[in-house]
Design a protein around this motif. Sequence first.
Motif, PDB file in Angstrom:
ATOM      1  N   THR A   2       0.844  -1.191   0.000  1.00  0.00           N
ATOM      2  CA  THR A   2       0.000   0.000   0.000  1.00  0.00           C
ATOM      3  C   THR A   2       0.877   1.237   0.000  1.00  0.00           C
ATOM      4  O   THR A   2       1.749   1.392   0.854  1.00  0.00           O
ATOM      5  N   GLN A   3       0.653   2.123  -0.951  1.00  0.00           N
ATOM      6  CA  GLN A   3       1.471   3.327  -1.054  1.00  0.00           C
ATOM      7  C   GLN A   3       0.987   4.408  -0.095  1.00  0.00           C
ATOM      8  O   GLN A   3      -0.218   4.569   0.118  1.00  0.00           O
ATOM      9  N   LEU A   4       1.931   5.148   0.452  1.00  0.00           N
ATOM     10  CA  LEU A   4       1.639   6.286   1.319  1.00  0.00           C
ATOM     11  C   LEU A   4       1.791   7.571   0.517  1.00  0.00           C
ATOM     12  O   LEU A   4       2.886   7.899   0.057  1.00  0.00           O
ATOM     13  N   PHE A  35      12.248  10.852   2.149  1.00  0.00           N
ATOM     14  CA  PHE A  35      12.084  10.108   3.394  1.00  0.00           C
ATOM     15  C   PHE A  35      11.259   8.840   3.225  1.00  0.00           C
ATOM     16  O   PHE A  35      11.036   8.117   4.184  1.00  0.00           O
ATOM     17  N   GLY A  36      10.777   8.576   1.999  1.00  0.00           N
ATOM     18  CA  GLY A  36      10.119   7.305   1.733  1.00  0.00           C
ATOM     19  C   GLY A  36       8.684   7.354   1.258  1.00  0.00           C
ATOM     20  O   GLY A  36       8.121   6.311   0.906  1.00  0.00           O
ATOM     21  N   ALA A  37       8.051   8.526   1.255  1.00  0.00           N
ATOM     22  CA  ALA A  37       6.671   8.610   0.766  1.00  0.00           C
ATOM     23  C   ALA A  37       6.621   8.239  -0.710  1.00  0.00           C
ATOM     24  O   ALA A  37       7.502   8.616  -1.483  1.00  0.00           O
ATOM     25  N   GLN A  38       5.585   7.503  -1.082  1.00  0.00           N
ATOM     26  CA  GLN A  38       5.451   7.059  -2.471  1.00  0.00           C
ATOM     27  C   GLN A  38       4.540   7.971  -3.294  1.00  0.00           C
ATOM     28  O   GLN A  38       4.262   7.684  -4.457  1.00  0.00           O
ATOM     29  N   GLY A  39       4.078   9.057  -2.695  1.00  0.00           N
ATOM     30  CA  GLY A  39       3.229   9.981  -3.418  1.00  0.00           C
ATOM     31  C   GLY A  39       3.037  11.279  -2.661  1.00  0.00           C
ATOM     32  O   GLY A  39       3.283  11.356  -1.452  1.00  0.00           O
ATOM     33  N   ILE A  40       2.605  12.308  -3.389  1.00  0.00           N
ATOM     34  CA  ILE A  40       2.291  13.614  -2.815  1.00  0.00           C
ATOM     35  C   ILE A  40       0.871  13.967  -3.241  1.00  0.00           C
ATOM     36  O   ILE A  40       0.523  13.891  -4.430  1.00  0.00           O
ATOM     37  N   THR A  41       0.045  14.366  -2.275  1.00  0.00           N
ATOM     38  CA  THR A  41      -1.333  14.772  -2.545  1.00  0.00           C
ATOM     39  C   THR A  41      -1.511  16.250  -2.220  1.00  0.00           C
ATOM     40  O   THR A  41      -0.984  16.742  -1.214  1.00  0.00           O
TER      41      THR A  41
END
Length: 238
Positions: A2-4, A35-41
């Motif tokens: 699951t991507q964050l 830092f490791g997040a797989q996406g930006i909203t």
Amino acid sequence: MTQLSVNINKIATLRNARGGDNPNVVQVAKDCERFGAQGITVHPRPDERHITRQDVYDLKDVVTTEFNIEGYPDDRFMKIIEEVRPAQATLVPDPPNVLTSNAGWDTVRHEKKLTDIITQIKSWGVRTSIFIEPENHLMDGAKKCGTDRVELYTEMYASAYHQNREQAIKDYKSSAYYAHEIGLGINAGHDLDLKNLKYLKSQISFLEEVSIGHALVCDALYFGLENTIQMYLRELDV
């Protein structure tokens, strides 16, 4: 996995409180990815009380992971999607004056409207997701509209989690499995945090993405942004 996706609206709120460019929204987005997040909203509202239109365009060439733009699909929003071409456009049925998103789409009532909007967005090569409440007939409506994914509006789950987590997840789990069976991808967002996230993921193993902003930014005040993102990623590693 699951991507964050980190929603950086609250970073923009803090910046806007004093004007200027501190904290710098673009830099924070880059740091979240580092830092490791797989996406930006982002959710650019018409009054620009947090993320501005200019922020969206500034982020366009910076975000190297998945860029998710959410909002009400008026002419302004559609123009942004057409010009920016993010990885995903998340459609939210909130009017301009609400404090935060507080309801999902009635996909049956608005089938024609959503179908037209989704068809247009997908013609630009952008994946679509619909903010939705956990009811099977709404999932059927979403499927008819042609969306790629739905985003479960998890405020009700988060509110009831501490009283009875099994009851709180019941409708979400049932509707998520139903949506999965009819071919919809499943995202989730709203009021998810370090207390309730792991259980959500454990019950909906095929969850593709969670979008988290307010709680994550609040936690970062105590734990630091890098450490906080890693903490959320560990909660998703179920």
